[in-house]
Scaffold this motif. Sequence first.
Motif, PDB file in Angstrom:
ATOM      1  N   LYS A 162      -4.187   9.547  -7.783  1.00  0.00           N
ATOM      2  CA  LYS A 162      -2.944   9.980  -7.146  1.00  0.00           C
ATOM      3  C   LYS A 162      -3.030   9.166  -6.023  1.00  0.00           C
ATOM      4  O   LYS A 162      -1.937   8.364  -5.632  1.00  0.00           O
ATOM      5  CB  LYS A 162      -2.777  11.323  -6.904  1.00  0.00           C
ATOM      6  N   GLU A 163      -4.150   9.084  -5.187  1.00  0.00           N
ATOM      7  CA  GLU A 163      -4.208   8.489  -3.872  1.00  0.00           C
ATOM      8  C   GLU A 163      -3.907   6.905  -3.958  1.00  0.00           C
ATOM      9  O   GLU A 163      -3.307   6.276  -3.446  1.00  0.00           O
ATOM     10  CB  GLU A 163      -5.566   8.762  -3.267  1.00  0.00           C
ATOM     11  N   ALA A 164      -4.676   6.358  -5.072  1.00  0.00           N
ATOM     12  CA  ALA A 164      -4.642   5.025  -5.434  1.00  0.00           C
ATOM     13  C   ALA A 164      -3.109   4.530  -5.745  1.00  0.00           C
ATOM     14  O   ALA A 164      -2.629   3.453  -5.363  1.00  0.00           O
ATOM     15  CB  ALA A 164      -5.480   4.829  -6.605  1.00  0.00           C
ATOM     16  N   SER A 165      -2.462   5.300  -6.553  1.00  0.00           N
ATOM     17  CA  SER A 165      -1.196   5.135  -6.871  1.00  0.00           C
ATOM     18  C   SER A 165      -0.250   5.104  -5.540  1.00  0.00           C
ATOM     19  O   SER A 165       0.726   4.254  -5.471  1.00  0.00           O
ATOM     20  CB  SER A 165      -0.484   5.982  -8.034  1.00  0.00           C
ATOM     21  N   PHE A 166      -0.253   6.099  -4.939  1.00  0.00           N
ATOM     22  CA  PHE A 166       0.525   6.187  -3.577  1.00  0.00           C
ATOM     23  C   PHE A 166       0.195   4.928  -2.670  1.00  0.00           C
ATOM     24  O   PHE A 166       1.239   4.354  -2.050  1.00  0.00           O
ATOM     25  CB  PHE A 166       0.396   7.469  -2.905  1.00  0.00           C
ATOM     26  N   ALA A 167      -1.194   4.649  -2.595  1.00  0.00           N
ATOM     27  CA  ALA A 167      -1.606   3.577  -1.665  1.00  0.00           C
ATOM     28  C   ALA A 167      -0.921   2.213  -2.389  1.00  0.00           C
ATOM     29  O   ALA A 167      -0.659   1.356  -1.396  1.00  0.00           O
ATOM     30  CB  ALA A 167      -3.047   3.553  -1.602  1.00  0.00           C
ATOM     31  N   MET A 168      -0.778   2.047  -3.301  1.00  0.00           N
ATOM     32  CA  MET A 168      -0.261   1.042  -4.096  1.00  0.00           C
ATOM     33  C   MET A 168       1.419   0.790  -3.846  1.00  0.00           C
ATOM     34  O   MET A 168       1.981   0.023  -4.230  1.00  0.00           O
ATOM     35  CB  MET A 168      -0.209   1.026  -5.386  1.00  0.00           C
ATOM     36  N   GLY A 169       1.960   1.916  -2.983  1.00  0.00           N
ATOM     37  CA  GLY A 169       3.415   1.784  -2.988  1.00  0.00           C
ATOM     38  C   GLY A 169       4.224   2.607  -4.091  1.00  0.00           C
ATOM     39  O   GLY A 169       5.563   2.412  -3.953  1.00  0.00           O
ATOM     40  N   ALA A 170       3.588   3.270  -4.733  1.00  0.00           N
ATOM     41  CA  ALA A 170       4.530   4.173  -5.911  1.00  0.00           C
ATOM     42  C   ALA A 170       4.865   5.453  -5.357  1.00  0.00           C
ATOM     43  O   ALA A 170       4.446   5.837  -4.451  1.00  0.00           O
ATOM     44  CB  ALA A 170       3.549   4.533  -7.075  1.00  0.00           C
TER      45      ALA A 170
END
Lengths: 250, 285
Positions: free
Chosen positions: B168-176
């Motif tokens: 989840k963190e990775a996705s948010f950090a990618m701007g999702a």
Amino acid sequence: MNKLEARNVNVFYGPNQVIKDVSISIKKNTVTAFIGPSGCGKSTFLRLFNRMNDYIDIFKMEGRIEIDGSDIYDKQIRVEELRKQIGMVFQKPNPFPKTIYENVIYGLRIQGIKDKKILDEVVEKSLKQAALWEEVKDKLKNSALALSGGQQQRLCIARTLAVAPTVILMDEPASALDPISSAKVEELIYELKSQYTIVIVTHNMQQAGRVSDTTAFFYMGELVEHDSTKMIFTNPKNERTQNYITGRFG
Amino acid sequence: MNSSKKNRLKDNAFKYFGIGCTTFGLAMLAIFIGNILIEGFARIDWDFITNFPSRNPDKAGILPALIGTLWIMGLTAIISIPLGISAAIYLEEYGKKSRLANVLEINISNLAGVPSIIYGLLGLEIFGRIMGMGGSLLAGASTLSLLILPIIIVSTREALKAVPKSIKEASFAMGASKWQTISYQLLPASFGGIITGIILALSRAVGETAPLIVIGALAYVPFVPSSPTDEFSVLPIQIFNWISRPQKGFAINAASAIIVLLMVTFVLNGIAMYLRNKWQKKVQW
Ligand SMILES: Nc1ncnc2c1ncn2[C@@H]1O[C@H](COP(=O)(O)OP(=O)(O)O)[C@@H](O)[C@H]1O
Ligand SMILES: [Mg+2]
């Protein structure tokens, strides 16, 4: 103008203040290392720049943080847009449970880019930049989870590069890797700095010494000293910095 | 006797006790299924599947009840899956801190323990009378959807929770955005768990009798339902009906219908297992 700027920043988790009146300026296309003992607030401070702390319920911030002069905690700012500009690489490699290809294009996919030609190009370019292309070019459709830890971390870096950020935040990106993979990641950071502004948290003094232009030493939530890496390592002004880098505590 | 020896003895005692309990449970099930098979297997043929119920046990078949069960299953799936998954996503990803979510949360766990006949009464009043659906397939499916919603919500939440936070963190950090993270990462990664929960919930619905009897499902249906507003019967009701008849022939019919019903649930469970394994192989952290 500085690329990143923090002014009088305080951070609280509930009643605990974990960042105490920190101000720092970070120049464009430099590598800045955050060092300091565990729990001194390095990760918290790093995550302020892409607003990843926003998800913590008890998080509260005071002060101002800027990228290219504009306040990133402004109400007008769209966090999603901000994060396309400021990428992040985490301590533990966290590729998506998808193919290598899908991992790299995730940032473009969520921007709605579907053109296969563009996507293919970006995949190749990003993987080359992350020094992973040669190892994976024949298995782009394989699961990213089948890669080794070091490869996964370079994939995460490629994924971040694919959206063309200007800043990359790295939270101990090599600490979960074996020495050889770790060296590769380090080398990569060194090569990326001509095009990106990089902020890296590290526990490893040698690593900080090798890759960074400036080093910031944090201690119990305070920024004790920020100077050129050379100065910090050879001639620190503050006694606590001196003690830390010579390994007297931490 | 020293204490390590004593412990080993206790260990062994418990082990054999456990084996005993398991064997007992399995043996009961085996006796039951064996009994049913001996009694009912010979009676199953194509005619039995395609005939209508009849006063003559040898001519009677399960067609309307089987089709009714398939209809109920399909409609219940259509109603409960989107509702259940949406509710689970809301509770897990959006409503975390709200009072409303807290209240819902407590109630959902409680709802899973409410006897199914109560759902029948609720369905009779709301769907049958107030909404005017009567004893139709739609009323039945709506009632069963209420019944299995808590199961779907709880299992979907568990599946969503099992996705590592780092993804989840990775996705948010990618701007999702939140929704992109849910649809591109969380749902695909938890698909195996979600679908397993759904199928288990549906097989529960397929076996339910009481709520459908309450809303007015029929015991004798001389036609095959062809639209959601038709009246209907289902296999468990047909079985119940046959068992309560005095003639031996109907008891055999009931056994045969039980075999068919078991097959329907086994197939569902088989699909659940297949999908779970397939997805688990694909997604491993
Ligand atoms: N989510 C959180 N909730 C509450 N306290 C936290 C949270 N994350 C970190 N902290 C606390 O904030 C302080 C700084 O942590 P962190 O930024 O992770 O330090 P570092 O990265 O330098 O080891 C620590 O005391 C830690 O316990
Ligand atoms: Mg940290």
